[in-house]
Design a protein around this motif. Structure first.
Motif, PDB file in Angstrom:
ATOM      1  N   VAL A  43       0.849  -1.193   0.000  1.00 32.82           N
ATOM      2  CA  VAL A  43       0.000   0.000   0.000  1.00 32.82           C
ATOM      3  C   VAL A  43       0.886   1.247   0.000  1.00 32.82           C
ATOM      4  O   VAL A  43       1.959   1.265   0.600  1.00 32.82           O
ATOM      5  N   PHE A  44       0.421   2.280  -0.692  1.00 32.65           N
ATOM      6  CA  PHE A  44       1.115   3.557  -0.792  1.00 32.65           C
ATOM      7  C   PHE A  44       0.110   4.650  -0.476  1.00 32.65           C
ATOM      8  O   PHE A  44      -1.000   4.643  -0.999  1.00 32.65           O
ATOM      9  N   VAL A  45       0.508   5.576   0.409  1.00 31.94           N
ATOM     10  CA  VAL A  45      -0.423   6.582   0.916  1.00 31.94           C
ATOM     11  C   VAL A  45       0.052   7.977   0.517  1.00 31.94           C
ATOM     12  O   VAL A  45       1.142   8.404   0.901  1.00 31.94           O
ATOM     13  N   ALA A 105      -4.410   0.799  -8.607  1.00 32.23           N
ATOM     14  CA  ALA A 105      -3.362  -0.184  -8.330  1.00 32.23           C
ATOM     15  C   ALA A 105      -2.539  -0.410  -9.582  1.00 32.23           C
ATOM     16  O   ALA A 105      -3.021  -0.239 -10.706  1.00 32.23           O
ATOM     17  N   VAL A 106      -1.291  -0.762  -9.375  1.00 34.08           N
ATOM     18  CA  VAL A 106      -0.373  -1.040 -10.489  1.00 34.08           C
ATOM     19  C   VAL A 106       0.443  -2.286 -10.151  1.00 34.08           C
ATOM     20  O   VAL A 106       0.540  -2.693  -8.993  1.00 34.08           O
ATOM     21  N   HIS A 118      -1.118  -0.824  -4.237  1.00 33.06           N
ATOM     22  CA  HIS A 118      -2.406  -0.141  -4.134  1.00 33.06           C
ATOM     23  C   HIS A 118      -2.181   1.251  -3.556  1.00 33.06           C
ATOM     24  O   HIS A 118      -1.535   1.398  -2.515  1.00 33.06           O
ATOM     25  N   VAL A 119      -2.728   2.260  -4.219  1.00 30.77           N
ATOM     26  CA  VAL A 119      -2.510   3.656  -3.835  1.00 30.77           C
ATOM     27  C   VAL A 119      -3.773   4.231  -3.206  1.00 30.77           C
ATOM     28  O   VAL A 119      -4.881   4.058  -3.737  1.00 30.77           O
ATOM     29  N   PHE A 120      -3.588   4.918  -2.074  1.00 26.24           N
ATOM     30  CA  PHE A 120      -4.692   5.562  -1.357  1.00 26.24           C
ATOM     31  C   PHE A 120      -4.393   7.043  -1.185  1.00 26.24           C
ATOM     32  O   PHE A 120      -3.246   7.438  -0.983  1.00 26.24           O
ATOM     33  N   LEU A 121      -5.448   7.848  -1.226  1.00 28.55           N
ATOM     34  CA  LEU A 121      -5.374   9.271  -0.893  1.00 28.55           C
ATOM     35  C   LEU A 121      -5.917   9.435   0.517  1.00 28.55           C
ATOM     36  O   LEU A 121      -7.019   8.961   0.827  1.00 28.55           O
ATOM     37  N   ALA A 122      -5.151  10.073   1.388  1.00 28.45           N
ATOM     38  CA  ALA A 122      -5.556  10.327   2.773  1.00 28.45           C
ATOM     39  C   ALA A 122      -5.689  11.831   2.960  1.00 28.45           C
ATOM     40  O   ALA A 122      -4.783  12.584   2.621  1.00 28.45           O
ATOM     41  N   PHE A 170      -1.191   9.466  -9.535  1.00 27.10           N
ATOM     42  CA  PHE A 170      -2.592   9.125  -9.240  1.00 27.10           C
ATOM     43  C   PHE A 170      -3.269  10.260  -8.475  1.00 27.10           C
ATOM     44  O   PHE A 170      -4.388  10.655  -8.796  1.00 27.10           O
ATOM     45  N   ALA A 171      -2.608  10.770  -7.428  1.00 26.61           N
ATOM     46  CA  ALA A 171      -3.196  11.815  -6.597  1.00 26.61           C
ATOM     47  C   ALA A 171      -3.403  13.104  -7.385  1.00 26.61           C
ATOM     48  O   ALA A 171      -4.452  13.741  -7.276  1.00 26.61           O
ATOM     49  N   ALA A 172      -2.409  13.498  -8.159  1.00 27.32           N
ATOM     50  CA  ALA A 172      -2.536  14.728  -8.938  1.00 27.32           C
ATOM     51  C   ALA A 172      -3.683  14.624  -9.938  1.00 27.32           C
ATOM     52  O   ALA A 172      -4.434  15.590 -10.134  1.00 27.32           O
ATOM     53  N   LEU A 173      -3.840  13.469 -10.567  1.00 24.34           N
ATOM     54  CA  LEU A 173      -4.942  13.280 -11.495  1.00 24.34           C
ATOM     55  C   LEU A 173      -6.279  13.331 -10.754  1.00 24.34           C
ATOM     56  O   LEU A 173      -7.226  13.982 -11.223  1.00 24.34           O
TER      57      LEU A 173
END
Length: 179
Positions: A43-45, A105-106, A118-122, A170-173
């Protein structure tokens, strides 16, 4: 023609990775071997505060021997992915988030590894306690960097971790802030 796997043997295993060697027939019909590293989902936050700054951790990466500026991240350790993301943010930064969004996810290093990220925005960040995992992982500190500056650091080579580059993209998009 496609890849055909004839046999698999474990070369090395530990609690985090499994390295295997497969006897294969390649798409061109020739025989070969293929080494694969299996990694548990990670996971990536991307933690973004009220001022639109991203929380990054600076740590020394054993594998490369260099300091790296990255988003908080880690293995899922068999947990549900959101729970793992929440744990990693708290362990590495001491922060909690009131709002969580999965961004996507990538596959990382998909030429040699089976490693799903898996990428999450917090958002809605608050202090939750000490960063209890920081010392063990070699984290030297955290930095809050405006998202636009983080993207500039990617472009200029100040952020070189591929998974962090992906997570920030991902977050910027998602936030409509891609330059």
């Amino acid at each position: 023609m496609t890849w055909t796997t004839h046999s698999t043997r474990d070369v090395y295993t530990n609690p985090w990775i499994r390295v295997r060697e497969d006897a294969v027939t390649r798409p061109d019909g020739s025989p070969g071997i293929y080494g694969v590293v299996d990694v548990a989902p990670a996971v990536f936050v991307v933690a973004v505060d009220d001022e639109d700054s991203v929380v990054l951790v600076e740590l020394e990466r054993y594998t490369t021997g260099v300091l790296s500026l990255e988003v908080p991240a880690g293995g899922s350790d068999g947990e549900e992915l959101l729970v793992a993301a929440q744990r990693e943010l708290l362990e590495e930064t001491g922060l909690l988030a009131g709002s969580w969004s999965p961004l996507g996810a990538v596959w990382a290093l998909n030429g040699v590894a089976r490693a799903r990220e898996h990428v999450f925005l917090a958002r809605e960040l608050t202090l939750g306690g000490p960063a209890v995992g920081a010392a063990e992982e070699g984290i030297r500190g955290t930095r809050r960097v405006p998202l636009a500056e983080a993207l500039r650091l990617v472009r200029e080579g100040g952020i070189t971790d591929a998974s962090t580059v992906t997570a920030l993209t991902f977050a910027a998009l998602e936030l409509g802030r891609f330059p």
